[in-house]
Design an enzyme around this catalytic site. Structure first.
Site, short mmCIF file in Angstrom:
data_model
loop_
_atom_site.label_atom_id
_atom_site.label_comp_id
_atom_site.label_asym_id
_atom_site.label_seq_id
_atom_site.Cartn_x
_atom_site.Cartn_y
_atom_site.Cartn_z
CE1 TYR A 139 15.76 -13.94 2.15
CE2 TYR A 139 15.21 -13.39 -0.12
CZ TYR A 139 16.16 -13.53 0.88
OH TYR A 139 17.48 -13.27 0.61
CB ALA B 31 28.85 -16.27 12.58
CG ASP C 214 17.84 -12.17 17.79
OD1 ASP C 214 17.59 -11.64 16.68
OD2 ASP C 214 17.09 -13.01 18.31
CB THR D 64 25.88 -18.41 1.58
OG1 THR D 64 24.47 -18.20 1.51
CG2 THR D 64 26.60 -17.28 0.91
CE LYS E 124 34.89 -16.86 7.87
NZ LYS E 124 35.01 -18.32 8.00
N1 LIG Z 1 22.95 -16.37 -0.43
C1 LIG Z 1 22.04 -15.86 -1.23
O1 LIG Z 1 21.61 -16.47 -2.23
C2 LIG Z 1 21.52 -14.48 -0.99
C3 LIG Z 1 20.99 -13.77 -2.07
C4 LIG Z 1 20.50 -12.50 -1.85
C5 LIG Z 1 20.53 -11.94 -0.61
N2 LIG Z 1 21.03 -12.65 0.42
C6 LIG Z 1 21.02 -12.01 1.74
O2 LIG Z 1 22.34 -11.91 2.23
C7 LIG Z 1 22.33 -11.92 3.65
C8 LIG Z 1 23.32 -12.94 4.16
O3 LIG Z 1 22.90 -14.23 3.74
P1 LIG Z 1 23.88 -15.47 3.54
O4 LIG Z 1 23.62 -15.99 2.19
O5 LIG Z 1 25.25 -15.13 3.94
O6 LIG Z 1 23.21 -16.47 4.57
P2 LIG Z 1 23.82 -17.36 5.75
O7 LIG Z 1 22.67 -18.14 6.26
O8 LIG Z 1 25.03 -18.08 5.31
O9 LIG Z 1 24.26 -16.27 6.83
C9 LIG Z 1 23.33 -15.51 7.53
C10 LIG Z 1 23.89 -15.19 8.91
O10 LIG Z 1 22.91 -14.43 9.60
C11 LIG Z 1 22.83 -14.92 10.93
N3 LIG Z 1 21.52 -14.62 11.51
C12 LIG Z 1 20.34 -15.22 11.29
N4 LIG Z 1 19.39 -14.68 12.06
C13 LIG Z 1 19.99 -13.70 12.78
C14 LIG Z 1 19.55 -12.78 13.76
N5 LIG Z 1 18.27 -12.77 14.17
N6 LIG Z 1 20.43 -11.91 14.28
C15 LIG Z 1 21.72 -11.93 13.89
N7 LIG Z 1 22.22 -12.79 13.00
C16 LIG Z 1 21.36 -13.65 12.44
C17 LIG Z 1 23.06 -16.42 10.81
O11 LIG Z 1 23.42 -16.98 12.05
C18 LIG Z 1 24.15 -16.46 9.76
O12 LIG Z 1 25.42 -16.39 10.34
C19 LIG Z 1 20.87 -12.18 4.05
O13 LIG Z 1 20.23 -10.97 4.36
C20 LIG Z 1 20.27 -12.77 2.80
O14 LIG Z 1 18.87 -12.55 2.72
C21 LIG Z 1 21.56 -13.89 0.28
C1 LIG Z 2 15.34 -14.58 -7.94
C2 LIG Z 2 15.36 -14.64 -6.47
C3 LIG Z 2 16.76 -14.74 -5.94
C4 LIG Z 2 16.71 -14.57 -4.49
C5 LIG Z 2 17.97 -14.84 -3.82
C6 LIG Z 2 17.66 -14.77 -2.37
O1 LIG Z 2 17.87 -13.50 -1.84
C7 LIG Z 2 18.26 -15.78 -1.55
C8 LIG Z 2 17.93 -17.02 -1.67
C9 LIG Z 2 18.32 -18.00 -0.76
C10 LIG Z 2 18.09 -19.27 -0.90
C11 LIG Z 2 17.48 -19.94 -2.06
C12 LIG Z 2 17.14 -21.31 -1.69
C13 LIG Z 2 17.22 -22.35 -2.46
C14 LIG Z 2 17.80 -22.38 -3.79
C15 LIG Z 2 17.67 -23.72 -4.37
C16 LIG Z 2 18.63 -24.52 -4.67
C17 LIG Z 2 20.04 -24.25 -4.48
C18 LIG Z 2 20.85 -25.15 -5.37
C19 LIG Z 2 22.26 -25.10 -4.93
C20 LIG Z 2 23.20 -25.67 -5.92
O2 LIG Z 2 22.80 -26.06 -7.02
O3 LIG Z 2 24.38 -25.72 -5.60
#
Ligand SMILES: NC(=O)c1ccc[n+]([C@@H]2O[C@H](COP(=O)([O-])OP(=O)(O)OC[C@H]3O[C@@H](n4cnc5c(N)ncnc54)[C@H](O)[C@@H]3O)[C@@H](O)[C@H]2O)c1
Ligand SMILES: CCCCC[C@H](O)/C=C/C=C\C/C=C\C/C=C\CCCC(=O)O
Length: 256
Positions: A152, A14, A64, A189, A19
Site C-alpha cells: 500500500y 459508492a 473497475d 471509513t 462519496k
Molecule cells: N480511510 C483512510 O484511512 C484513508 C487514509 C488515506 C488515504 N485513503 C485513501 O482514500 C481512498 C478512498 O478510501 P476510503 O477510505 O474511502 O475507502 P473505502 O473502502 O470506504 O472506499 C473505497 C471505494 O473504492 C472502491 N474500489 C475498490 N477497488 C476498486 C476498483 N478496482 N475500481 C473502482 N473502485 C474500486 C470500493 O468499492 C469503495 O467503494 C483510497 O485511495 C484510500 O487509499 C484512505
Molecule cells: C500512517 C499511515 C496512515 C495511512 C492511512 C492509510 O492511507 C489508510 C489506512 C487504512 C486502513 C488502516 C487499517 C487499520 C487501522 C486500524 C484500526 C482502526 C481502528 C478503528 C477505530 O478505532 O475506530
C-alpha cells in the site's frame, strides 16, 4: 466559489471518501459521475444524490479502475451524457497486502490510467476546457511507517511521484491543467476494517498515536485543493494533529 456548470468524475465513489468528495462537489453546484466496482451501492448513492440535488446532477457508471478498457468506456459514456468534463478525482484504493499485484493495479495503475484519460478529455490541446486532476494518496505516500502495509505504502509513494511529475510538465499551461495530491491520515471509513491480520496490531498502535480524521476534515482538505486555483502540483496532508498542511518536495526539481 460556485462550481455550477462544472462536471466531475470520481472513482471509488459508492462509499467512503469518494462519496463524500462527490457530495461536496454536488453541494457547490457541480454535476458528478460516481464510478465504482460496487454496482448496487453506487446506484443507491446516486439515487440518493439525485433525490437531494436533482435527477440531472448525478449518474453512476460501473468502472473497475484496474481495467483500462472499462475506464476508457466510462469516460466515453460520461462525455456522451454530460457533454464535457472539468474535474477528475482518482480516489479508488484498496488495502490488501496479501495481493500486492492487485494493490498496484488499483492504487497506482488505476490512478495512472485515470490521469492519462483525464489529460486527454480535459486538455485544451485535445479540445477540452482545461481543468483539475486530484489524485488521492495517503500520508503513507510521504512517510513510510514500520509495519504499515508495504505494498500500500509503495503504491501511495507512486501516486505522489507520478502526479508531481505531471504537474512539472512544461506544457501544463498550454494544456490548461492543474494537478493536486491529497494525502489523508487514518480516516473513519470502511477501509479501516480491511487491514490484513499481519499488520492490524501495529496499525492499532499507529492509530492510537496519530488519531483518526473525521471524513469532514478530509473533505475540507479536498475542497481546499479544488478552490486553490493558483496552485498546481500541491501535495496536501490531512491529519488529526495538524489539520490541512501543504508539502514541498524534499529536493527541488531541476529547472528547464
Ligand atoms: N480511510 C483512510 O484511512 C484513508 C487514509 C488515506 C488515504 N485513503 C485513501 O482514500 C481512498 C478512498 O478510501 P476510503 O477510505 O474511502 O475507502 P473505502 O473502502 O470506504 O472506499 C473505497 C471505494 O473504492 C472502491 N474500489 C475498490 N477497488 C476498486 C476498483 N478496482 N475500481 C473502482 N473502485 C474500486 C470500493 O468499492 C469503495 O467503494 C483510497 O485511495 C484510500 O487509499 C484512505
Ligand atoms: C500512517 C499511515 C496512515 C495511512 C492511512 C492509510 O492511507 C489508510 C489506512 C487504512 C486502513 C488502516 C487499517 C487499520 C487501522 C486500524 C484500526 C482502526 C481502528 C478503528 C477505530 O478505532 O475506530
Amino acid at each position: 466559489m460556485s462550481l455550477a456548470g462544472k462536471v466531475a468524475l470520481v472513482t471509488g465513489a459508492a462509499q467512503g471518501l469518494g462519496k463524500a468528495f462527490s457530495e461536496a462537489l454536488l453541494k457547490r453546484g457541480a454535476k458528478v459521475c460516481v464510478t465504482d466496482v460496487k454496482i448496487s451501492q453506487g446506484e443507491a448513492t446516486v439515487a440518493d444524490f439525485q433525490r437531494q440535488y436533482g435527477s440531472d446532477k448525478a449518474m453512476f457508471i460501473k468502472c473497475d479502475v484496474a481495467s483500462a478498457d472499462e475506464f476508457e468506456r466510462t469516460f466515453k459514456v460520461l462525455l456522451d451524457n454530460f457533454g464535457h468534463l472539468d474535474i477528475v478525482v482518482n480516489n479508488a484504493g484498496i488495502l490488501k497486502e496479501h495481493d500486492p499485484i492487485r494493490t498496484i493495479s488499483v492504487n497506482l495503475g488505476g490512478v495512472m490510467t485515470g490521469t492519462n484519460l483525464a489529460i486527454k478529455a480535459l486538455s485544451k490541446e485535445h479540445g477540452g476546457r482545461g481543468g483539475l486532476i486530484i489524485n488521492i494518496a495517503s500520508v503513507a505516500g510521504l512517510t513510510a511507517q514500520a509495519y504499515f502495509g508495504p505494498a500500500y505504502t509503495g503504491t501511495k509513494f507512486g501516486v505522489v511521484g507520478f502526479t508531481r511529475c505531471w504537474a512539472f510538465n512544461p506544457h501544463i499551461e498550454k494544456m490548461g491543467l492543474r494537478f493536486a495530491v491529497l494525502c489523508p491520515s487514518f480516516t473513519k471509513t470502511d477501509i479501516l476494517n480491511s487491514m490484513d491480520a499481519l499488520y492490524i496490531d501495529d496499525a492499532h498502535k499507529l492509530v492510537a498515536q496519530l488519531g483518526i480524521n473525521p471524513v469532514s476534515t478530509v473533505v475540507d482538505g479536498f475542497m481546499e485543493l479544488v478552490d486553490n486555483e493558483q496552485c498546481n502540483g500541491a501535495v496536501v496532508t490531512v491529519t488529526s494533529k495538524e489539520g490541512i498542511v501543504y508539502h514541498k518536495q524534499p529536493l527541488a526539481p531541476s529547472k528547464m
